[in-house]
Design a protein around this motif. Structure first.
Motif, PDB file in Angstrom:
ATOM      1  N   ILE A 169     -37.343   8.544 -21.635  1.00  0.00           N
ATOM      2  CA  ILE A 169     -36.112   8.967 -22.324  1.00  0.00           C
ATOM      3  C   ILE A 169     -34.929   8.149 -21.835  1.00  0.00           C
ATOM      4  O   ILE A 169     -34.108   7.677 -22.635  1.00  0.00           O
ATOM      5  N   ARG A 170     -34.837   7.958 -20.544  1.00  0.00           N
ATOM      6  CA  ARG A 170     -33.718   7.179 -19.992  1.00  0.00           C
ATOM      7  C   ARG A 170     -33.783   5.729 -20.456  1.00  0.00           C
ATOM      8  O   ARG A 170     -32.751   5.113 -20.752  1.00  0.00           O
ATOM      9  N   GLY A 171     -34.995   5.187 -20.551  1.00  0.00           N
ATOM     10  CA  GLY A 171     -35.131   3.816 -21.048  1.00  0.00           C
ATOM     11  C   GLY A 171     -34.678   3.703 -22.485  1.00  0.00           C
ATOM     12  O   GLY A 171     -34.023   2.725 -22.868  1.00  0.00           O
ATOM     13  N   TRP A 172     -35.031   4.696 -23.284  1.00  0.00           N
ATOM     14  CA  TRP A 172     -34.609   4.704 -24.690  1.00  0.00           C
ATOM     15  C   TRP A 172     -33.094   4.796 -24.806  1.00  0.00           C
ATOM     16  O   TRP A 172     -32.475   4.024 -25.551  1.00  0.00           O
ATOM     17  N   VAL A 173     -32.488   5.698 -24.070  1.00  0.00           N
ATOM     18  CA  VAL A 173     -31.035   5.873 -24.131  1.00  0.00           C
ATOM     19  C   VAL A 173     -30.320   4.605 -23.677  1.00  0.00           C
ATOM     20  O   VAL A 173     -29.347   4.157 -24.312  1.00  0.00           O
ATOM     21  N   LEU A 191     -24.390  11.283 -23.493  1.00  0.00           N
ATOM     22  CA  LEU A 191     -25.827  11.515 -23.589  1.00  0.00           C
ATOM     23  C   LEU A 191     -26.533  10.859 -22.410  1.00  0.00           C
ATOM     24  O   LEU A 191     -27.443  11.449 -21.809  1.00  0.00           O
ATOM     25  N   ALA A 192     -26.109   9.650 -22.065  1.00  0.00           N
ATOM     26  CA  ALA A 192     -26.706   8.951 -20.933  1.00  0.00           C
ATOM     27  C   ALA A 192     -26.551   9.762 -19.643  1.00  0.00           C
ATOM     28  O   ALA A 192     -27.514   9.911 -18.866  1.00  0.00           O
ATOM     29  N   GLU A 193     -25.379  10.307 -19.440  1.00  0.00           N
ATOM     30  CA  GLU A 193     -25.160  11.136 -18.257  1.00  0.00           C
ATOM     31  C   GLU A 193     -26.025  12.390 -18.299  1.00  0.00           C
ATOM     32  O   GLU A 193     -26.540  12.851 -17.269  1.00  0.00           O
ATOM     33  N   ALA A 194     -26.200  12.947 -19.498  1.00  0.00           N
ATOM     34  CA  ALA A 194     -26.990  14.170 -19.651  1.00  0.00           C
ATOM     35  C   ALA A 194     -28.458  13.957 -19.304  1.00  0.00           C
ATOM     36  O   ALA A 194     -29.149  14.892 -18.885  1.00  0.00           O
ATOM     37  N   VAL A 195     -28.956  12.725 -19.490  1.00  0.00           N
ATOM     38  CA  VAL A 195     -30.367  12.454 -19.179  1.00  0.00           C
ATOM     39  C   VAL A 195     -30.551  11.875 -17.778  1.00  0.00           C
ATOM     40  O   VAL A 195     -31.667  11.518 -17.398  1.00  0.00           O
ATOM     41  N   GLY A 196     -29.466  11.766 -17.026  1.00  0.00           N
ATOM     42  CA  GLY A 196     -29.574  11.352 -15.638  1.00  0.00           C
ATOM     43  C   GLY A 196     -29.198   9.920 -15.324  1.00  0.00           C
ATOM     44  O   GLY A 196     -29.452   9.437 -14.214  1.00  0.00           O
ATOM     45  N   THR A 199     -26.123   6.893 -15.059  1.00  0.00           N
ATOM     46  CA  THR A 199     -24.690   6.782 -14.833  1.00  0.00           C
ATOM     47  C   THR A 199     -24.095   5.853 -15.888  1.00  0.00           C
ATOM     48  O   THR A 199     -24.803   5.018 -16.473  1.00  0.00           O
ATOM     49  N   ARG A 200     -22.816   5.995 -16.109  1.00  0.00           N
ATOM     50  CA  ARG A 200     -22.146   5.093 -17.054  1.00  0.00           C
ATOM     51  C   ARG A 200     -22.290   3.647 -16.613  1.00  0.00           C
ATOM     52  O   ARG A 200     -22.503   2.759 -17.430  1.00  0.00           O
ATOM     53  N   ALA A 201     -22.157   3.426 -15.332  1.00  0.00           N
ATOM     54  CA  ALA A 201     -22.248   2.057 -14.827  1.00  0.00           C
ATOM     55  C   ALA A 201     -23.614   1.455 -15.116  1.00  0.00           C
ATOM     56  O   ALA A 201     -23.725   0.281 -15.495  1.00  0.00           O
ATOM     57  N   GLN A 202     -24.667   2.244 -14.952  1.00  0.00           N
ATOM     58  CA  GLN A 202     -26.012   1.749 -15.231  1.00  0.00           C
ATOM     59  C   GLN A 202     -26.157   1.326 -16.694  1.00  0.00           C
ATOM     60  O   GLN A 202     -26.739   0.284 -16.990  1.00  0.00           O
ATOM     61  N   VAL A 203     -25.630   2.156 -17.577  1.00  0.00           N
ATOM     62  CA  VAL A 203     -25.795   1.888 -19.001  1.00  0.00           C
ATOM     63  C   VAL A 203     -24.905   0.738 -19.451  1.00  0.00           C
ATOM     64  O   VAL A 203     -25.340  -0.174 -20.162  1.00  0.00           O
ATOM     65  N   GLU A 204     -23.657   0.767 -19.047  1.00  0.00           N
ATOM     66  CA  GLU A 204     -22.701  -0.248 -19.492  1.00  0.00           C
ATOM     67  C   GLU A 204     -23.013  -1.622 -18.919  1.00  0.00           C
ATOM     68  O   GLU A 204     -22.636  -2.636 -19.508  1.00  0.00           O
ATOM     69  N   SER A 205     -23.733  -1.677 -17.824  1.00  0.00           N
ATOM     70  CA  SER A 205     -24.099  -2.975 -17.242  1.00  0.00           C
ATOM     71  C   SER A 205     -25.158  -3.697 -18.063  1.00  0.00           C
ATOM     72  O   SER A 205     -25.345  -4.908 -17.909  1.00  0.00           O
ATOM     73  N   GLU A 216     -35.808  22.369 -26.565  1.00  0.00           N
ATOM     74  CA  GLU A 216     -37.020  23.091 -26.183  1.00  0.00           C
ATOM     75  C   GLU A 216     -37.908  22.268 -25.260  1.00  0.00           C
ATOM     76  O   GLU A 216     -38.402  22.778 -24.237  1.00  0.00           O
ATOM     77  N   HIS A 217     -38.109  21.004 -25.611  1.00  0.00           N
ATOM     78  CA  HIS A 217     -39.036  20.172 -24.852  1.00  0.00           C
ATOM     79  C   HIS A 217     -38.433  19.623 -23.557  1.00  0.00           C
ATOM     80  O   HIS A 217     -39.174  19.377 -22.589  1.00  0.00           O
ATOM     81  N   TYR A 218     -37.130  19.409 -23.558  1.00  0.00           N
ATOM     82  CA  TYR A 218     -36.480  18.799 -22.397  1.00  0.00           C
ATOM     83  C   TYR A 218     -35.308  19.662 -21.932  1.00  0.00           C
ATOM     84  O   TYR A 218     -34.138  19.263 -22.036  1.00  0.00           O
ATOM     85  N   PRO A 219     -35.577  20.852 -21.415  1.00  0.00           N
ATOM     86  CA  PRO A 219     -34.483  21.755 -21.009  1.00  0.00           C
ATOM     87  C   PRO A 219     -33.634  21.200 -19.872  1.00  0.00           C
ATOM     88  O   PRO A 219     -32.526  21.697 -19.631  1.00  0.00           O
ATOM     89  N   TRP A 220     -34.135  20.177 -19.187  1.00  0.00           N
ATOM     90  CA  TRP A 220     -33.377  19.565 -18.101  1.00  0.00           C
ATOM     91  C   TRP A 220     -32.226  18.697 -18.598  1.00  0.00           C
ATOM     92  O   TRP A 220     -31.339  18.310 -17.827  1.00  0.00           O
ATOM     93  N   ILE A 221     -32.209  18.392 -19.907  1.00  0.00           N
ATOM     94  CA  ILE A 221     -31.114  17.607 -20.488  1.00  0.00           C
ATOM     95  C   ILE A 221     -29.978  18.559 -20.857  1.00  0.00           C
ATOM     96  O   ILE A 221     -30.183  19.529 -21.595  1.00  0.00           O
ATOM     97  N   ASP A 222     -28.785  18.285 -20.362  1.00  0.00           N
ATOM     98  CA  ASP A 222     -27.606  19.082 -20.712  1.00  0.00           C
ATOM     99  C   ASP A 222     -27.372  18.984 -22.217  1.00  0.00           C
ATOM    100  O   ASP A 222     -27.155  17.890 -22.744  1.00  0.00           O
ATOM    101  N   GLN A 223     -27.427  20.126 -22.911  1.00  0.00           N
ATOM    102  CA  GLN A 223     -27.326  20.105 -24.368  1.00  0.00           C
ATOM    103  C   GLN A 223     -25.980  19.581 -24.855  1.00  0.00           C
ATOM    104  O   GLN A 223     -25.878  19.127 -25.999  1.00  0.00           O
ATOM    105  N   ALA A 224     -24.966  19.613 -24.018  1.00  0.00           N
ATOM    106  CA  ALA A 224     -23.672  19.046 -24.412  1.00  0.00           C
ATOM    107  C   ALA A 224     -23.798  17.553 -24.686  1.00  0.00           C
ATOM    108  O   ALA A 224     -23.009  16.981 -25.449  1.00  0.00           O
TER     109      ALA A 224
END
Length: 232
Positions: free
Chosen positions: A42-46, A99-104, A106-112, A162-170
């Motif tokens: 999921i994190r790779g996809w995001v 969304l990236a933060e919700a799946v674990g 950081t902004r820096a990781q994604v924006e890099s 339902e499948h990924y309750p660990w993801i913040d729904q916000a």
């Protein structure tokens, strides 16, 4: 003998039938929405889809730069504002970072873009370059993959909590916002396409263009499936 042009209704049906090749059917996406994906997948996809998100307003700016129709420009510019943000609306790119933060991530990781796969970069860049170099009606037509987008967003909203309750729904706000925006955008793009592609040859070209964009989205999933695997 030259084939007769399809009627507007027939042409629209031809466009909609291309939904059979939409990436909602790709094994990687099916895995994501069926609850079989790992957190790493999921994190790779995001992280990789972020490159597509930040490229959308660049693509739309290219369409505006090529477009000589003031009415189209007045409508199309809203797409850039939707993604980059305007006024109190933070925009779609900001929503994706949440969304990236919700799946674990950081902004820096994604924006890099450190996790950006070559295959994803190649596919997205091909789409942006197509918008830069092609007649603007063709670039508008390529956006018609949005005909099929509401369904994929609905799937994510219905299955991810339902499948990924660990993801913040916000963090799923991006998908919710695109339900209405994609419908609005596609109504205009479809009207332009039906109006601008009137001969049979032009209509068949439009189908080729739409298939190209479908291939871009499919290739992105191919690259991620190769890198992160597909859980059976």
């Amino acid at each position: 003998m030259t084939a007769a042009a399809w009627t507007g209704a027939e042409f629209e049906q031809q466009l909609r039938e291309r939904g059979r090749a939409y990436h909602i059917h790709h094994p990687f996406n099916v895995m994501l929405n069926s609850g079989k994906a790992t957190a790493a997948q999921i994190r790779g996809w995001v992280a990789n889809r972020f490159y597509y998100q930040i490229s959308i307003p660049i693509k739309d700016a290219a369409i505006l730069a090529n477009c000589d129709d003031r009415g189209v420009r007045r409508n199309w510019v809203q797409r850039i504002l939707d993604h980059d943000g305007h006024g109190e609306d933070a925009g779609g790119i900001e929503s994706w970072l949440r969304l990236a933060e919700a799946v674990g991530l950081t902004r820096a990781q994604v924006e890099s873009l450190q996790q950006l796969l070559p295959g994803v970069r190649f596919a997205v860049d091909a789409y942006v370059n197509f918008a830069r170099r092609s007649p603007w009606p063709e670039a508008v037509c390529a956006s018609l993959t949005e005909l099929f987008a509401p369904q994929i967003h609905k799937q994510r909203l219905a299955t991810w909590p339902e499948h990924y309750p660990w993801i913040d729904q916000a963090g799923l706000k991006y998908f919710q916002s695109r339900l209405a925006l994609a419908r609005r955008d596609v109504e205009f793009a479809l009207a332009v396409t039906l109006d601008r592609f009137r001969t049979r040859a032009a209509q068949e070209r439009a189908l080729e263009v739409l298939q190209f964009k479908l291939d871009v989205l499919w290739q992105m999933n191919d690259a991620m499936a190769l890198a992160y695997g597909v859980t059976p």
